[in-house]
Scaffold this motif. Structure first.
Motif, short mmCIF file in Angstrom:
data_model
loop_
_atom_site.label_atom_id
_atom_site.label_comp_id
_atom_site.label_asym_id
_atom_site.label_seq_id
_atom_site.Cartn_x
_atom_site.Cartn_y
_atom_site.Cartn_z
N ALA A 80 16.64 -4.74 -10.58
CA ALA A 80 17.59 -5.63 -11.24
C ALA A 80 17.54 -5.49 -12.75
O ALA A 80 18.44 -5.92 -13.45
N THR A 81 16.48 -4.88 -13.27
CA THR A 81 16.32 -4.77 -14.71
C THR A 81 17.13 -3.63 -15.31
O THR A 81 17.28 -3.54 -16.51
N GLY A 82 17.65 -2.73 -14.47
CA GLY A 82 18.39 -1.58 -14.97
C GLY A 82 17.47 -0.43 -15.35
O GLY A 82 17.92 0.67 -15.63
N VAL A 83 16.19 -0.68 -15.35
CA VAL A 83 15.19 0.36 -15.61
C VAL A 83 14.56 0.67 -14.26
O VAL A 83 14.40 -0.21 -13.43
N GLY A 84 14.20 1.91 -14.04
CA GLY A 84 13.51 2.23 -12.80
C GLY A 84 12.15 1.56 -12.82
O GLY A 84 11.23 2.05 -13.45
N GLN A 85 12.06 0.42 -12.20
CA GLN A 85 10.84 -0.38 -12.23
C GLN A 85 10.48 -0.75 -10.80
O GLN A 85 11.36 -1.00 -9.99
N ALA A 86 9.18 -0.77 -10.49
CA ALA A 86 8.75 -1.09 -9.13
C ALA A 86 7.35 -1.67 -9.13
O ALA A 86 6.63 -1.56 -10.11
N ILE A 87 7.01 -2.29 -8.00
CA ILE A 87 5.62 -2.69 -7.75
C ILE A 87 5.14 -1.80 -6.62
O ILE A 87 5.71 -1.78 -5.54
N PHE A 88 4.09 -1.04 -6.88
CA PHE A 88 3.50 -0.15 -5.89
C PHE A 88 2.25 -0.84 -5.34
O PHE A 88 1.34 -1.16 -6.09
N ALA A 89 2.20 -1.08 -4.04
CA ALA A 89 1.02 -1.67 -3.40
C ALA A 89 0.27 -0.57 -2.66
O ALA A 89 0.88 0.19 -1.91
N ALA A 90 -1.02 -0.46 -2.90
CA ALA A 90 -1.83 0.59 -2.27
C ALA A 90 -2.87 -0.05 -1.35
O ALA A 90 -3.48 -1.05 -1.69
N PHE A 91 -3.03 0.56 -0.18
CA PHE A 91 -3.97 0.06 0.81
C PHE A 91 -4.75 1.24 1.39
O PHE A 91 -4.18 2.32 1.51
N PRO A 92 -5.94 1.09 1.87
CA PRO A 92 -6.89 0.04 1.54
C PRO A 92 -7.53 0.30 0.19
O PRO A 92 -7.45 1.41 -0.34
N HIS A 93 -8.19 -0.69 -0.35
CA HIS A 93 -8.84 -0.58 -1.66
C HIS A 93 -9.98 0.43 -1.59
O HIS A 93 -10.14 1.25 -2.48
N GLY A 94 -10.77 0.37 -0.57
CA GLY A 94 -11.94 1.25 -0.46
C GLY A 94 -13.10 0.73 -1.28
O GLY A 94 -12.98 -0.26 -2.00
#
Length: 197
Positions: A80-94
């Motif tokens: 929605a910001t017009g910039v390529g923006q994202a939240i990347f969630a990584a699993f598992p932490h290790g």
């Protein structure tokens, strides 16, 4: 050897005083220098991409980042910001989050039209000499909610490892456990800021 011999002859109280002075100096430095709370950190993309140790570890571990052009375009379009923006969630932490540091340089190359990411990291990492430097150079910021909001408001992307400490201590060889059932904060952040997850 002469210096070592001289130090050996000094009273032990001088060593204690020296260590105490160094600890006080470090404490003062990390109290005054707090880029981990700004939402920007002190990211060094060149370091993340070209560090020889990181390159050798990526090769040894055969690390690859799989992404299609379609994913890249969706991230740019859906933000929605017009910039390529994202939240990347990584699993598992290790046991460690080291792979996140190794992935930083790879993500910069894999997602060229998405805003550079800042990774949420445990506050204690910014108090440990060496670990602090690596964390800051590879784009880590404090894992507090206020800092995460600052990152997104500055039009940067975000990397989260929602399992955190629980996933670290639940590690068992051959089993991967994901702890996410009660961790919805990163989903709420995505919804509040109109950022794809």
């Amino acid at each position: 050897l002469v210096a070592g011999g001289a130090l050996y002859k000094l009273p032990w109280s001088w060593s204690v005083a020296g260590c105490g002075t160094a600890a006080l100096a470090w404490g003062a430095y990390i109290t005054v220098d707090t880029p981990q709370y700004t939402g920007e950190g002190r990211h060094d993309p060149h370091f993340s991409k070209t560090n020889k140790m990181f390159q050798q570890l990526r090769a040894y571990l055969r690390m690859t980042l799989h992404r299609t052009e379609e994913v890249q375009q969706q991230l740019v379009k859906k933000s929605a910001t017009g910039v390529g923006q994202a939240i990347f969630a990584a699993f598992p932490h290790g046991v460690n989050g080291d792979f996140r540091m190794l992935m930083d340089g790879m993500m910069l190359e894999a997602f060229p039209s998405v805003a550079p990411a800042r990774a949420l990291a445990a506050s204690v990492l910014f108090q440990i000499p060496g670990a602090r430097s690596f964390a800051l150079k590879t784009g880590c910021v404090d894992a507090g909610r206020a800092t995460a909001k600052k990152v997104l408001s500055k039009k940067l992307s975000l990397v989260v490892l929602p399992g955190g400490l629980d996933e670290q201590v639940l590690c068992e060889h051959g089993k991967e456990r994901v702890v996410v059932q009660k961790r919805h904060g990163f989903v709420r952040l995505a919804m509040e800021h109109g950022v794809p997850l």
